[in-house]
Write an enzyme that holds these catalytic residues in place. Structure first.
Site, PDB file in Angstrom:
ATOM      1  N   LYS A 117       0.818  -1.207   0.000  1.00  0.00           N
ATOM      2  CA  LYS A 117       0.000   0.000   0.000  1.00  0.00           C
ATOM      3  C   LYS A 117       0.863   1.274   0.000  1.00  0.00           C
ATOM      4  O   LYS A 117       2.035   1.234   0.372  1.00  0.00           O
ATOM      5  CB  LYS A 117      -0.964  -0.009   1.205  1.00  0.00           C
ATOM      6  CG  LYS A 117      -1.944  -1.200   1.194  1.00  0.00           C
ATOM      7  CD  LYS A 117      -2.807  -1.212  -0.054  1.00  0.00           C
ATOM      8  CE  LYS A 117      -4.044  -2.070  -0.037  1.00  0.00           C
ATOM      9  NZ  LYS A 117      -4.073  -3.435   0.365  1.00  0.00           N
TER      10      LYS A 117
HETATM   11  C1  LIG Z   1      -5.438  -4.242   0.872  1.00  0.00           C
HETATM   12  C2  LIG Z   1      -6.935  -4.197   0.848  1.00  0.00           C
HETATM   13  C3  LIG Z   1      -7.717  -4.670   1.902  1.00  0.00           C
HETATM   14  C4  LIG Z   1      -7.148  -5.439   3.046  1.00  0.00           C
HETATM   15  O1  LIG Z   1      -6.117  -4.880   3.689  1.00  0.00           O
HETATM   16  P1  LIG Z   1      -5.047  -5.802   4.496  1.00  0.00           P
HETATM   17  O2  LIG Z   1      -4.283  -4.801   5.236  1.00  0.00           O
HETATM   18  O3  LIG Z   1      -4.258  -6.513   3.471  1.00  0.00           O
HETATM   19  O4  LIG Z   1      -5.812  -6.708   5.363  1.00  0.00           O
HETATM   20  C5  LIG Z   1      -9.072  -4.495   1.840  1.00  0.00           C
HETATM   21  N1  LIG Z   1      -9.660  -3.904   0.792  1.00  0.00           N
HETATM   22  C6  LIG Z   1      -8.956  -3.460  -0.258  1.00  0.00           C
HETATM   23  C7  LIG Z   1      -9.675  -2.808  -1.403  1.00  0.00           C
HETATM   24  C8  LIG Z   1      -7.569  -3.606  -0.279  1.00  0.00           C
HETATM   25  O5  LIG Z   1      -6.871  -3.194  -1.341  1.00  0.00           O
END
Ligand SMILES: *Cc1c(COP(=O)(O)O)cnc(C)c1O
Length: 432
Positions: A215
């Site tokens: 992210k």
């Molecule tokens: C990354 C993501 C999640 C989940 O996040 P994690 O930190 O990996 O649990 C949920 N929704 C979307 C759209 C994502 O891109």
């Protein structure tokens, strides 16, 4: 320069005579041979922040102050009065859905074009995800398709701010208000994204963020729930620390069911340091994305993502575009992806239709839905969740990562050049 690359690209002799085989589009010197930017980025700032926590001996939020400091700073950055840091984005969604009262037999409206966590969070509460189709040009949930999916069981609507662009919050928030259904924003890809000048994730009942390694804001794993609603924030807090409320006091004053979904002090320290880089990195992604869009828009059959007018800032977690294969001599998406990768452009094919995942229907039947609502309803579920636009979208979509958007102008030119080169070769091969 760009046109020259495409025109001079001649397929190898073998490929040219082998017709439309997989390798026919590849060969010769790749357009891009340099390295793409690395991720994550850090220096002594992160090293010191981590060492400070290590040496303090306060490694968990129970006896440290770093998670609390991060919550305050992230809230200030976003303009959200309440922030609860969580172990990851998935647990931010799980805790928010719990706080919004979602349980067995409830329905939650979700997009079919998202990461599986959006849907898993619903399933883990034994609720039923109901899919509202995508909008082809923005890749976001189509607000016009949401209302038809609302039933008396609908408890929450989850728009995802896909790729860091924004879902149409004007339409979705108005609908939620009119039908009295809370809107939970999945902003896991949308750090610093904006809707009409306000940060996404702060406009619905609550907004969820992820700080997972890929992210734009990253602590390896991590997450947060943002909300304007103090009571909802307390409910999320209680759920995320094994059902113990902040007010009740005492380590063993259990108020409700919960789980341990807490962020550690190490992660909070990393996030505070990474946050000092976020604005500058976001600006670079924005300018590279705008440059790419100008170039890609000129290539026949290549359709860069469009953001809604209300999206005043995209986080550009991904750069998404569609490729119409008629403009590439009918060559299929997988073959095009391989050819572009061979040119040194690590493009990916993105999500498959989530509403068609076999595990979904199987889990409902086996675990709970059939028992709650009967077999007949199970059979109509697939029909109800048909998303034809999304099927088409998944057949055309390609992604570049946010990390690639931290590259140079020349890197962006190579993406366009690779697309032009592959397009020219596809046309040559059809003629041959
Ligand atoms: C990354 C993501 C999640 C989940 O996040 P994690 O930190 O990996 O649990 C949920 N929704 C979307 C759209 C994502 O891109």
């Amino acid at each position: 320069m760009l046109a020259g690359m495409a025109a001079n690209a001649t397929p190898s002799g073998a490929a040219a005579t082998s017709g439309m085989g997989k390798l026919a589009l590849q060969g010769g010197t790749p357009v891009h041979t340099a390295k793409w930017p690395s991720w994550p980025r850090f220096n002594q700032l992160e090293e010191k922040a981590l060492l400070d926590v290590l040496r303090s001996g306060h490694w968990g939020r129970g006896n440290g102050g770093t998670v609390k400091r991060f919550e305050a700073e992230y809230g200030r950055l976003l303009g959200a009065p309440h922030v609860v840091a969580t172990a990851n984005g998935t647990s931010a969604l799980i805790a928010s859905l719990a706080a919004l009262g979602v349980g067995p037999g409830d329905e939650v409206i979700v997009p079919p074009y998202t990461f599986v966590a959006t849907v898993n969070a619903v399933l883990l509460h034994r609720a039923l995800p109901v899919f509202a189709d995508s909008d082809l040009e923005t890749f976001q949930i189509d607000p016009a398709k949401i209302e038809a999916q609302i039933t008396p069981r609908t408890r929450v609507i989850i728009p995802v701010h896909m790729a860091g662009g924004a879902a149409n919050l004007d339409a979705i928030l108005a609908l939620g208000k009119r039908r009295n259904i809370p809107v939970l924003e999945d902003a896991c890809q949308a750090h610093l994204g904006e809707w009409r000048g306000q940060k996404v994730g702060t406009l619905g009942a609550a907004g969820c963020f992820s700080f997972q390694a890929s992210k734009n804001l990253n602590s390896g794993e991590g997450g947060a729930v943002c909300t304007n609603d103090a009571a909802l924030a307390e409910s999320v807090y209680t759920y995320h620390t094994n059902g113990r409320s902040r007010q009740a006091g005492g380590d063993f004053a259990y108020q409700q069911t919960g789980a341990n979904l807490r962020l550690t002090e190490f992660q909070a320290a990393l996030l505070l340091a990474q946050m000092t880089r976020l604005e500058e990195q976001s600006k670079l992604r924005e300018s590279n994305a705008a440059y790419l869009t100008r170039m890609l828009s000129e290539i026949p059959g290549v359709k860069p993502v469009k953001n809604y007018g209300g999206c005043t800032r995209s986080a550009w977690h991904l750069y998404m575009f569609r490729v119409e294969n008629e403009a590439f001599a009918g060559v299929g998406k997988d073959t095009l992806l391989k050819a572009l990768q061979a040119e040194g452009v690590p493009v990916s094919g993105g999500y498959k239709p989530l509403n068609k995942e076999p595990f979904l229907a199987n889990e409902f039947r086996a675990k709970f839905w059939a028992a709650l609502h009967g077999e007949r309803e199970m059979r109509t579920w697939a029909e109800r969740n048909e998303c034809r636009v999304n099927d088409r979208l998944c057949g055309q979509a390609m992604w570049l990562t946010q990390t690639m958007l931290l590259g140079t102008r020349e890197d962006m030119e190579h993406v366009a050049a690779a697309l032009r080169k592959v397009q020219a070769r596809a046309a040559d091969l059809r003629r041959a």
